[in-house]
Write an enzyme that holds these catalytic residues in place. Sequence first.
Site, PDB file in Angstrom:
ATOM      1  N   HIS A  28      -3.906  -3.312   1.382  1.00  0.00           N
ATOM      2  CA  HIS A  28      -2.779  -2.484   0.860  1.00  0.00           C
ATOM      3  C   HIS A  28      -3.750  -0.915   1.127  1.00  0.00           C
ATOM      4  CE1 HIS A  28       0.165  -4.310  -1.004  1.00  0.00           C
ATOM      5  NE2 HIS A  28      -0.182  -5.331  -0.298  1.00  0.00           N
ATOM      6  N   GLU A  73      -3.581   2.014   0.358  1.00  0.00           N
ATOM      7  CA  GLU A  73      -3.932   2.473  -1.092  1.00  0.00           C
ATOM      8  C   GLU A  73      -5.212   1.864  -1.911  1.00  0.00           C
ATOM      9  OE1 GLU A  73       0.266   3.093  -1.515  1.00  0.00           O
ATOM     10  OE2 GLU A  73      -0.872   1.399  -0.562  1.00  0.00           O
ATOM     11  N   CYS A 108       2.804   0.012  -4.408  1.00  0.00           N
ATOM     12  CA  CYS A 108       3.628  -1.330  -5.649  1.00  0.00           C
ATOM     13  C   CYS A 108       2.623  -1.826  -6.302  1.00  0.00           C
ATOM     14  CB  CYS A 108       2.851  -2.410  -4.270  1.00  0.00           C
ATOM     15  SG  CYS A 108       1.828  -2.770  -4.206  1.00  0.00           S
ATOM     16  N   CYS A 138      -1.562  -1.429  -5.754  1.00  0.00           N
ATOM     17  CA  CYS A 138      -1.683  -0.782  -6.049  1.00  0.00           C
ATOM     18  C   CYS A 138      -1.438   0.097  -6.703  1.00  0.00           C
ATOM     19  CB  CYS A 138      -0.693  -0.230  -4.911  1.00  0.00           C
ATOM     20  SG  CYS A 138      -1.365  -1.285  -2.961  1.00  0.00           S
TER      21      CYS A 138
END
Length: 165
Positions: free
Chosen positions: A60, A62, A90, A93
Site C-alpha cells: 500500500h 502508506e 486501512c 497501514c
Amino acid sequence: MSTIHETTPRTSTHLERAVDLAAESAAGDGGPFGAVVVTADGREFPAVNRVTAEHDPTAHAEVMAIRSACRELGTFDLSGAVLYSSCEPCPLCLSASLWARLDAVYFAADRHDAAAGGFDDAQFHEFFAQSAQERDRALPVRHVALATRTEPFEAWAGNALRTAY
C-alpha cells in the site's frame, strides 16, 4: 465517520502532494493511492500503491512510504515524522504507522470516499470490532500452545547483541 479537522498550510501542501501522487498513479497502471512521510527536518519520502505492480498485497502507498523512509534513513523508528495519505489508511497501514512510531497521520479522502470509488475496505475495519466467533468466520486464527513456543523469546532475551525495538 471521520471528523474533518482544520489543517495548517504545511499539512494541506503535503496532503495535496499525496493526492497528486495518487492521481498520477491511477492515470497510469497503478492504484489510486499516494502517501508521503515527512520527517521533522522536512525530508520527504513519497510513494504510491504498488500492490499489483509488485504482486504484494502489503504494498500500500502508506507502507511503501514508510519502507522508503526507513530504508533511506537507516532506521525502523520514524519518531518525529508524519504520514500524509491521499486516503484514510486501512488497518494494515495504521498498524505500520504505529510500528514506525509516526507522530501523526493525516488523510484526505475517507473510507467512504474510497468505497464509492470501488475500494471498499469496510470488512477490514470491522474485523477487529467483531467478536471472536464472528472473526473466526472471516479468518480462522488459532493458538497452538507448542512446548517450544517461548524459545524464540528466550533466545532474544539472552542475546546481548539484540537491537531493541
